[in-house]
Motif scaffolding. Structure first.
Motif, PDB file in Angstrom:
ATOM      1  N   LEU A 226      -8.311  13.321  -1.177  1.00  0.00           N
ATOM      2  CA  LEU A 226      -8.578  13.280   0.262  1.00  0.00           C
ATOM      3  C   LEU A 226      -8.903  11.862   0.722  1.00  0.00           C
ATOM      4  CD1 LEU A 226     -10.693  16.540   0.619  1.00  0.00           C
ATOM      5  CD2 LEU A 226      -8.385  16.140   1.513  1.00  0.00           C
ATOM      6  N   GLN A 227      -9.684  11.156  -0.065  1.00  0.00           N
ATOM      7  CA  GLN A 227     -10.019   9.770   0.264  1.00  0.00           C
ATOM      8  C   GLN A 227      -8.753   8.919   0.349  1.00  0.00           C
ATOM      9  OE1 GLN A 227     -11.980   7.662  -2.870  1.00  0.00           O
ATOM     10  NE2 GLN A 227     -12.848   6.083  -1.519  1.00  0.00           N
ATOM     11  N   LEU A 228      -7.848   9.113  -0.606  1.00  0.00           N
ATOM     12  CA  LEU A 228      -6.615   8.325  -0.635  1.00  0.00           C
ATOM     13  C   LEU A 228      -5.728   8.648   0.560  1.00  0.00           C
ATOM     14  CD1 LEU A 228      -4.989   6.293  -2.453  1.00  0.00           C
ATOM     15  CD2 LEU A 228      -3.791   8.310  -3.331  1.00  0.00           C
ATOM     16  N   GLY A 229      -5.571   9.933   0.862  1.00  0.00           N
ATOM     17  CA  GLY A 229      -4.730  10.316   1.994  1.00  0.00           C
ATOM     18  C   GLY A 229      -5.199   9.711   3.297  1.00  0.00           C
ATOM     19  N   GLU A 230      -6.501   9.722   3.525  1.00  0.00           N
ATOM     20  CA  GLU A 230      -7.060   9.120   4.737  1.00  0.00           C
ATOM     21  C   GLU A 230      -6.820   7.625   4.779  1.00  0.00           C
ATOM     22  OE1 GLU A 230     -11.130  10.228   4.561  1.00  0.00           O
ATOM     23  OE2 GLU A 230     -10.749  12.368   4.917  1.00  0.00           O
ATOM     24  N   ALA A 231      -6.932   6.966   3.614  1.00  0.00           N
ATOM     25  CA  ALA A 231      -6.792   5.509   3.565  1.00  0.00           C
ATOM     26  C   ALA A 231      -5.354   5.053   3.795  1.00  0.00           C
ATOM     27  CB  ALA A 231      -7.300   4.991   2.220  1.00  0.00           C
ATOM     28  N   LEU A 232      -4.382   5.905   3.423  1.00  0.00           N
ATOM     29  CA  LEU A 232      -2.976   5.471   3.460  1.00  0.00           C
ATOM     30  C   LEU A 232      -2.163   6.125   4.578  1.00  0.00           C
ATOM     31  CD1 LEU A 232      -2.152   5.378  -0.370  1.00  0.00           C
ATOM     32  CD2 LEU A 232      -3.131   3.584   1.075  1.00  0.00           C
ATOM     33  N   GLU A 233      -2.785   6.954   5.380  1.00  0.00           N
ATOM     34  CA  GLU A 233      -2.070   7.668   6.436  1.00  0.00           C
ATOM     35  C   GLU A 233      -1.321   6.719   7.367  1.00  0.00           C
ATOM     36  OE1 GLU A 233      -2.973  10.743  10.155  1.00  0.00           O
ATOM     37  OE2 GLU A 233      -4.613   9.683   9.170  1.00  0.00           O
ATOM     38  N   GLU A 234      -1.897   5.590   7.676  1.00  0.00           N
ATOM     39  CA  GLU A 234      -1.313   4.690   8.676  1.00  0.00           C
ATOM     40  C   GLU A 234       0.044   4.121   8.261  1.00  0.00           C
ATOM     41  OE1 GLU A 234      -2.816   0.409   8.841  1.00  0.00           O
ATOM     42  OE2 GLU A 234      -4.560   1.430   7.983  1.00  0.00           O
ATOM     43  N   TYR A 235       0.402   4.246   6.992  1.00  0.00           N
ATOM     44  CA  TYR A 235       1.670   3.669   6.527  1.00  0.00           C
ATOM     45  C   TYR A 235       2.836   4.640   6.683  1.00  0.00           C
ATOM     46  CZ  TYR A 235      -1.617   0.252   4.889  1.00  0.00           C
ATOM     47  OH  TYR A 235      -2.624  -0.680   4.854  1.00  0.00           O
ATOM     48  N   GLY A 236       2.603   5.744   7.357  1.00  0.00           N
ATOM     49  CA  GLY A 236       3.691   6.658   7.687  1.00  0.00           C
ATOM     50  C   GLY A 236       4.233   7.377   6.469  1.00  0.00           C
ATOM     51  N   ILE A 237       3.382   8.141   5.802  1.00  0.00           N
ATOM     52  CA  ILE A 237       3.774   8.812   4.557  1.00  0.00           C
ATOM     53  C   ILE A 237       4.697   9.990   4.862  1.00  0.00           C
ATOM     54  CG2 ILE A 237       2.913   9.973   2.489  1.00  0.00           C
ATOM     55  CD1 ILE A 237       2.131   6.972   2.797  1.00  0.00           C
ATOM     56  N   TYR A 238       5.857  10.004   4.222  1.00  0.00           N
ATOM     57  CA  TYR A 238       6.834  11.089   4.398  1.00  0.00           C
ATOM     58  C   TYR A 238       6.250  12.387   3.858  1.00  0.00           C
ATOM     59  CZ  TYR A 238      11.695  12.814   4.748  1.00  0.00           C
ATOM     60  OH  TYR A 238      12.846  13.479   5.088  1.00  0.00           O
ATOM     61  N   TYR A 239       5.808  12.370   2.607  1.00  0.00           N
ATOM     62  CA  TYR A 239       4.995  13.450   2.065  1.00  0.00           C
ATOM     63  C   TYR A 239       4.204  12.948   0.861  1.00  0.00           C
ATOM     64  CZ  TYR A 239       9.462  14.343  -0.535  1.00  0.00           C
ATOM     65  OH  TYR A 239      10.622  14.232  -1.242  1.00  0.00           O
TER      66      TYR A 239
END
Length: 395
Positions: A226-239
């Motif tokens: 969860l910590q990682l997903g929040e930190a990297l969301e801004e880079y437009g993750i496809y999935y």
């Protein structure tokens, strides 16, 4: 048409490479001289020799003498009579997968049609693909990339080849290039900044329109995922692929409900029974079945159809020899819920390409399915016979 022999090749690399790589390949021969190929999808990690041994035992007990055309009945017999297949997992099902793949191949050859025709025909003329695991570089040489500039450079390189989507595990190497396979606690601020730098480099190289698949190989737990997903969301993750382990579907369910990212999994989900909870929980948007693990094309097609009823898209997991690639292309050509094809960095390496008679590579970021009968691919005997081989025949 009866099965008279099963050859099992437990491939040993003839040269040193950074990580172990041992495809397990199978060739089934009939009394009419037709042959078919398959693969046990345990080329990486630990377990290839167990997969080869399981395939030998399955061939001895169930396959020799079986009618090629009764493929579904043979699948059910092995599943019900082997005891261990019914609990899933990477032992009997991978052995079944390789045999099943080979039977589809033989049936296609006998009828003079490619396997995708037997799977329902051509739904997708071209298959978009992505460059998978770019942290290992994208060339004949196997690398461990860890510098920010290296992530930018490798992304530019694959874009020049026509790819518009990449998959990366930004966690795998630390700042010194040492491999860190497990991240079960919260990340430090410094680690998060390192991951963000790498993702920023990829996004800068891709531009705003390209896609980034975030892969973590189940190295994280709920807190760190969860910590990682929040930190990297801004880079437009496809999935977001495999953020947790897959022995408990509720782990994925928690992450999917709390993370802002779309979820993908399937490499370690075995068959329809294994995927059911993920479908009912709506905890993944992209299913990634591995044809060489779930029970072959017979089971993989059923999984794709099951996913369709939940509006779940499919990207077959492909990390093996060219046989695995060919099987995935036939499946993905036939299904309406296909999303994108995985083309792994291993698929570029000569030690992998030389195992078969054709080199399956995309053109401008797209694949077309082999049009020859069956899977449209054969083993290269000059190469595979250099490795340990077991042949099972009628006693």
């Amino acid at each position: 048409m009866k099965i008279v022999s099963v050859e099992i090749f437990d491939i040993e690399m003839q040269e040193d490479i950074i990580i172990p790589w041992h495809p397990v390949l199978v060739r089934v021969t009939t009394d009419e001289g037709l042959t078919g190929v398959g693969e046990v999808a345990l080329a990486y990690g630990a377990g290839h020799s167990a997969g080869a041994a399981a395939t030998k035992e399955v061939a001895e007990r169930f396959v020799i003498g079986a009618n090629v055309w009764n493929r579904e009945a043979l699948w059910e017999k092995i599943y019900r009579s082997s005891f261990w297949a019914q609990c899933g997992g990477p032992l009997i099902l991978p052995a079944m997968s390789a045999i099943d793949m080979a039977l589809w191949d033989i049936q296609g050859k006998a009828l003079g049609v490619p396997c995708y025709q037997l799977l329902g025909g051509k739904t997708n003329e071209k298959l978009r693909c992505y460059a998978s695991q770019i942290q290992f570089g994208w060339s004949e040489k196997y690398e461990h990339l860890y510098k920010q500039q290296e992530y930018y450079d490798v992304t530019k390189k694959v874009m020049e080849l026509g790819y518009t989507c990449v998959k990366v595990d930004p966690l795998l190497m630390d700042r010194q290039g040492k491999r860190h396979p497990s991240h079960t606690k919260y990340f430090s601020h410094e680690q998060i900044e390192m991951f963000r730098e790498r993702m920023a480099a990829i996004r800068e190289a891709l531009g705003p329109s390209g896609e980034i698949i975030l892969e973590v190989h189940s190295a994280t737990t709920i807190p760190s995922a969860l910590q990682l997903g929040e930190a990297l969301e801004e880079y437009g993750i496809y999935y977001y692929e495999e953020p947790v382990a897959y022995h408990d579907s509720k782990l994925q369910d928690i992450v999917s409900r709390r993370s802002p990212l779309r979820m993908a999994a399937g490499e370690r989900i075995f068959g329809r029974n294994g995927m059911r909870a993920y479908m009912e929980d709506r905890s993944i948007e992209v299913l990634q079945p591995d044809i060489g693990l779930v029970g072959g094309l017979t089971e993989a097609k059923k999984m794709c159809d099951y996913a369709y009823t939940y509006d779940v898209l499919v990207q077959a997991h492909v990390c093996g020899s060219p046989v695995a690639t060919a099987a995935a292309l036939h499946l993905e050509t036939a299904i309406p819920n296909f999303l994108i094809h995985e083309h792994h960095s291993h698929a570029l390496k000569h030690y992998n390409v030389e195992l078969c008679d054709i080199d399956l590579q995309p053109v401008d970021g797209y694949f077309t399915v082999p049009e020859g009968p069956g899977l449209g691919i054969n083993l290269n005997d000059d190469v595979v016979n250099r490795s340990p081989k077991v042949t099972v025949t009628q006693a």
